[in-house]
Design a protein around this motif. Structure first.
Motif, PDB file in Angstrom:
ATOM      1  N   ARG A   1      23.893  93.973  -7.548  1.00  0.00           N
ATOM      2  CA  ARG A   1      25.147  94.007  -6.791  1.00  0.00           C
ATOM      3  C   ARG A   1      25.779  95.400  -6.844  1.00  0.00           C
ATOM      4  O   ARG A   1      26.320  95.886  -5.850  1.00  0.00           O
ATOM      5  N   GLN A   2      25.715  96.055  -8.005  1.00  0.00           N
ATOM      6  CA  GLN A   2      26.265  97.405  -8.118  1.00  0.00           C
ATOM      7  C   GLN A   2      25.499  98.370  -7.217  1.00  0.00           C
ATOM      8  O   GLN A   2      26.094  99.178  -6.504  1.00  0.00           O
ATOM      9  N   LEU A   3      24.182  98.266  -7.229  1.00  0.00           N
ATOM     10  CA  LEU A   3      23.373  99.127  -6.374  1.00  0.00           C
ATOM     11  C   LEU A   3      23.675  98.865  -4.902  1.00  0.00           C
ATOM     12  O   LEU A   3      23.823  99.798  -4.109  1.00  0.00           O
ATOM     13  N   LEU A   4      23.807  97.612  -4.542  1.00  0.00           N
ATOM     14  CA  LEU A   4      24.106  97.248  -3.154  1.00  0.00           C
ATOM     15  C   LEU A   4      25.432  97.850  -2.691  1.00  0.00           C
ATOM     16  O   LEU A   4      25.524  98.413  -1.588  1.00  0.00           O
TER      17      LEU A   4
ATOM     18  N   LEU B   1      35.484  99.917   1.765  1.00  0.00           N
ATOM     19  CA  LEU B   1      35.496  98.820   0.804  1.00  0.00           C
ATOM     20  C   LEU B   1      35.813  97.484   1.470  1.00  0.00           C
ATOM     21  O   LEU B   1      35.228  96.455   1.133  1.00  0.00           O
ATOM     22  N   ALA B   2      36.722  97.494   2.431  1.00  0.00           N
ATOM     23  CA  ALA B   2      37.101  96.248   3.123  1.00  0.00           C
ATOM     24  C   ALA B   2      35.908  95.656   3.876  1.00  0.00           C
ATOM     25  O   ALA B   2      35.710  94.436   3.879  1.00  0.00           O
TER      26      ALA B   2
ATOM     27  N   ILE C   1      33.668  88.811  -0.952  1.00  0.00           N
ATOM     28  CA  ILE C   1      34.485  89.017  -2.147  1.00  0.00           C
ATOM     29  C   ILE C   1      35.702  89.854  -1.758  1.00  0.00           C
ATOM     30  O   ILE C   1      35.806  90.321  -0.631  1.00  0.00           O
ATOM     31  N   THR C   2      36.615  90.037  -2.710  1.00  0.00           N
ATOM     32  CA  THR C   2      37.821  90.805  -2.406  1.00  0.00           C
ATOM     33  C   THR C   2      37.543  92.301  -2.439  1.00  0.00           C
ATOM     34  O   THR C   2      36.570  92.765  -3.053  1.00  0.00           O
TER      35      THR C   2
ATOM     36  N   GLN D   1      36.017  97.399  -8.195  1.00  0.00           N
ATOM     37  CA  GLN D   1      35.631  97.275  -9.599  1.00  0.00           C
ATOM     38  C   GLN D   1      34.121  97.425  -9.772  1.00  0.00           C
ATOM     39  O   GLN D   1      33.662  98.098 -10.705  1.00  0.00           O
ATOM     40  N   ILE D   2      33.358  96.824  -8.895  1.00  0.00           N
ATOM     41  CA  ILE D   2      31.894  96.937  -8.944  1.00  0.00           C
ATOM     42  C   ILE D   2      31.483  98.391  -8.758  1.00  0.00           C
ATOM     43  O   ILE D   2      30.624  98.913  -9.483  1.00  0.00           O
ATOM     44  N   LYS D   3      32.090  99.066  -7.789  1.00  0.00           N
ATOM     45  CA  LYS D   3      31.794 100.482  -7.543  1.00  0.00           C
ATOM     46  C   LYS D   3      32.110 101.325  -8.772  1.00  0.00           C
ATOM     47  O   LYS D   3      31.299 102.146  -9.199  1.00  0.00           O
TER      48      LYS D   3
END
Length: 63
Positions: free
Chosen positions: A18-21, A33-34, A42-43, A49-51
């Motif tokens: 997910r982080q790589l994606l 991001l939106a 997801i929000t 946060q993942i980024k």
């Protein structure tokens, strides 16, 4: 230079999927991001946060 690229590729391969994606959506496709949040269901805050986690993880492996 070649060593740096190899280290970067190795660090990217160690990221959770997910982080790589998220990083690919941001840095390869130039998405906001939106947009990523909508695609992943997801929000925007979660995407941020993942980024941030992904970038911190990369930095810790490359420094």
């Amino acid at each position: 230079m070649k060593e740096t690229i190899e280290r970067m590729l190795a660090a990217l391969q160690e990221l959770p999927q997910r982080q790589l994606l998220v990083l690919i959506h941001i840095f390869v496709y130039g998405r906001k991001l939106a947009c990523i949040a909508q695609v992943l269901g997801i929000t925007v805050q979660a995407v941020s946060q993942i980024k941030n986690r992904a970038l911190r993880r990369l930095k810790s492996r490359l420094v």
